[in-house]
Design an enzyme around this catalytic site. Structure first.
Site, short mmCIF file in Angstrom:
data_model
loop_
_atom_site.label_atom_id
_atom_site.label_comp_id
_atom_site.label_asym_id
_atom_site.label_seq_id
_atom_site.Cartn_x
_atom_site.Cartn_y
_atom_site.Cartn_z
N SER A 100 0.80 -1.23 0.00
CA SER A 100 0.00 0.00 0.00
C SER A 100 0.83 1.27 0.00
CB SER A 100 -0.96 0.01 1.20
OG SER A 100 -0.25 0.19 2.40
N LYS A 117 1.54 4.71 6.92
CA LYS A 117 0.75 5.49 5.96
C LYS A 117 1.21 6.95 6.01
CE LYS A 117 -2.26 2.31 4.72
NZ LYS A 117 -1.39 1.20 5.14
#
Length: 145
Positions: A66, A103
């Site tokens: 991701s 993230k």
């Protein structure tokens, strides 16, 4: 959590070792080799180069894709500094509902989001019902070839 880039392992740095290696001041080209002994700029200790706050630094190994747009790939080792402020746009290690994740941190219209750097994964909005904590800011990626 839908967007996964899971932290597999967490390590503390071992500052008891010193390994200063030659640092060449000229860039390496892909052409013909040339004698480079005259171009040594000094010695480089990766501990000093990668770790600015030793007591607040740890390493994590990641899995998942991701964050591939940020150059973070499965198996990479991340250098994480807990002394740095997790400001807008920084890549962070966070705990969300008991799971570690990496993230990019974003604020939009007063709301907080964790953003993957891969369009195949959705943004994750952090709300008050979630268990959320920032563990640190990613400062470097060690990527094996």
């Amino acid at each position: 959590m839908d967007s996964k880039l899971i932290v597999e392992q967490v390590f503390s740095p071992d500052r008891s070792t010193v390994c200063a290696l030659p640092l060449y001041m000229t860039p390496v080209t892909a052409g013909f080799p040339s004698p480079a002994e005259d171009y040594i700029e000094g010695r480089l200790d990766l501990n000093q180069y990668l770790i600015k706050h030793p007591a607040a630094t740890f390493f994590v190994r990641v899995s998942g894709d991701s964050m591939k747009g940020a150059g973070i790939h499965p198996g990479d080792l991340l250098v994480v500094d807990r002394a740095l402020e997790p400001t807008e746009g920084r890549i962070i290690i966070a705990v969300v509902n008991g799971e570690l994740t990496v993230k990019r941190l974003r604020r939009r219209k007063g709301r907080l989001f964790l953003i993957p750097d891969n369009q195949n994964y959705p943004d994750l909005e952090i709300d008050e019902a979630m268990d959320f904590q920032v563990w640190g800011v990613v400062t470097n990626v060690i990527h094996p070839l």
